[in-house]
Design an enzyme around this catalytic site. Structure first.
Site, PDB file in Angstrom:
ATOM      1  N   GLN A  71      62.109  32.300  40.987  1.00  0.00           N
ATOM      2  CA  GLN A  71      61.293  31.102  40.630  1.00  0.00           C
ATOM      3  C   GLN A  71      59.975  32.085  40.986  1.00  0.00           C
ATOM      4  OE1 GLN A  71      61.977  28.239  39.740  1.00  0.00           O
ATOM      5  NE2 GLN A  71      59.607  27.952  39.349  1.00  0.00           N
ATOM      6  N   GLU A  72      59.921  32.824  41.948  1.00  0.00           N
ATOM      7  CA  GLU A  72      58.671  33.638  42.083  1.00  0.00           C
ATOM      8  C   GLU A  72      58.162  34.628  41.048  1.00  0.00           C
ATOM      9  OE1 GLU A  72      56.339  33.127  44.268  1.00  0.00           O
ATOM     10  OE2 GLU A  72      57.160  31.768  45.694  1.00  0.00           O
ATOM     11  N   SER A  73      59.113  35.453  40.739  1.00  0.00           N
ATOM     12  CA  SER A  73      59.003  36.742  40.012  1.00  0.00           C
ATOM     13  C   SER A  73      59.738  36.876  38.656  1.00  0.00           C
ATOM     14  CB  SER A  73      58.546  37.865  40.784  1.00  0.00           C
ATOM     15  OG  SER A  73      59.993  38.256  41.124  1.00  0.00           O
ATOM     16  N   TYR A  98      58.693  23.522  42.353  1.00  0.00           N
ATOM     17  CA  TYR A  98      59.069  24.534  42.857  1.00  0.00           C
ATOM     18  C   TYR A  98      60.465  24.568  43.825  1.00  0.00           C
ATOM     19  CZ  TYR A  98      58.592  28.864  45.971  1.00  0.00           C
ATOM     20  OH  TYR A  98      58.945  30.095  46.464  1.00  0.00           O
TER      21      TYR A  98
END
Length: 365
Positions: A196-198, A326
């Protein structure tokens, strides 16, 4: 202490005196007053955001000084603090009905509301008027929209599953297994968060400066003892994230372990203090402040003025829908990873409390 860092007894300038342009530039700081809100100012991943703030930041850059933000509860407080000399400018379009101040700079299309400075600060008013052009508003809105979009993140998008049949999530599974026990998480949850972040790109970088697999902010890296030179190193980035997750976990010891992971995820994205504000709202409205199903609704409501202006809210507006999305996306991906990742385990037989709890009741994914 005064806003300029000296005690009243030491300050040769009366509290009500205005700082002219030369004073502001010599001091190296412009102090703005504003209100919390999506169009004015809010904290976004450690950076200021909001149209009025961004415009004031541009003005501060033009005159070569840093910008300090002071958030007030209403326009009356802003005007009174400006009159007392506690700041240089009201960076908020207030109605032109207040006396004892000078209107200047950014205004609305009707010119019925505008920024303001102290009444005797003609020099700053002239500088603001010379700087501001109506077209700046639309240009800044466009820039803000870009910053808030995924287009502002430099990254290569990799597949969320490297080898589904073999149960291999990514090239970094061995690191997730190694450091997940530090966070007291299932390694597949750490992998889901990383995607999800990168999207598993160790070179990913956001406009705000977040770096690497787990999008660690430079200031967070400093706090965790991670050298900024090593922010893009996969192992050190994941290790720092696990350490940070463990730290966030300690802030929610009042939350049952079966729910705590969701509060930690929300804090990682939206900030611990905003989540505490949502918990305070939940309590005020008779909901369970230790249940994410209840608190998530107030995270969403922190995007609405009646809620982010509520007296129990200490940190104002937040883009709550981003944080809720998120958490939802990571939960869903974690469920997928648990279903297909063969030979998983955390490397130490560790299973998170939320995973145990899932055997007892159905989660709403």
């Amino acid at each position: 202490m005064t806003p300029w860092g000296t005690s009243i007894g030491e300050d040769s300038i009366p509290a009500s005196s205005s700082f002219g342009m030369s004073d502001i530039q010599n001091n190296g700081e412009l102090i703005m007053l504003t209100l919390s809100g999506p169009e004015s100012y809010y904290d976004y991943h450690g950076h200021g955001m909001g149209l009025q703030y961004l415009l004031c930041e541009k003005f501060a850059e033009k005159i070569g000084v840093s910008l300090r933000v002071e958030v007030c509860k209403d326009t009356t407080e802003m005007v009174e603090r400006l009159k007392r000399g506690e700041a240089d400018v009201i960076a908020y379009q207030i109605p032109k009905s207040f006396r004892g101040i000078r209107y200047a700079g950014v205004s609305d299309a009707s010119h019925k509301s505008q920024w303001a400075v102290q009444a005797d600060n003609q020099e700053l008013a002239d500088s603001l008027n010379q700087w501001f052009k109506p077209g700046m508003v639309a240009k800044m809105k466009k820039e803000e929209n870009f910053l808030l979009s995924t287009r502002s993140i430099t990254r290569h998008v990799y597949s969320p599953m490297l080898d589904r049949s073999g149960g291999v999530i990514s090239h970094y599974d061995h690191l997730f297994r190694r450091y997940a026990p530090l966070a007291r998480w299932d390694w597949r949850l750490l992998a889901a968060q990383c995607y999800q972040e990168s999207t598993f790109d160790p070179k990913a970088r956001s406009w705000a400066g977040a770096c690497g697999l787990m999008q660690i902010m430079p200031s967070t890296a400093d706090h965790l003892g991670l050298s900024r030179d090593n922010l893009h190193d996969p192992e050190q980035n994941i290790a720092a994230a696990a350490k940070y997750i463990r730290e966030l976990n300690t802030h929610f010891q009042d939350v049952p372990s079966a729910e705590r992971t969701l509060f930690v995820l929300a804090s990682y994205n939206g900030g611990y203090f905003h989540i505490r504000d949502a918990m305070a709202l939940a309590t005020k409205h008779g909901q369970n402040a230790h249940s994410w199903a209840h608190v998530r609704e107030y995270v969403l409501k922190l995007g609405s003025a009646p809620y982010y202006n509520d007296p129990v809210v200490k940190h104002g507006y937040m883009r709550g829908y981003e944080t809720v999305d998120y958490v939802d996306r990571i939960r869903a991906r974690w469920a997928q990873y648990r279903g297909v990742a063969a030979g998983g385990g955390s490397g130490a037989g560790f299973i998170t409390q939320p995973e145990r709890a899932q055997r007892k009741y159905k989660w709403h994914l």
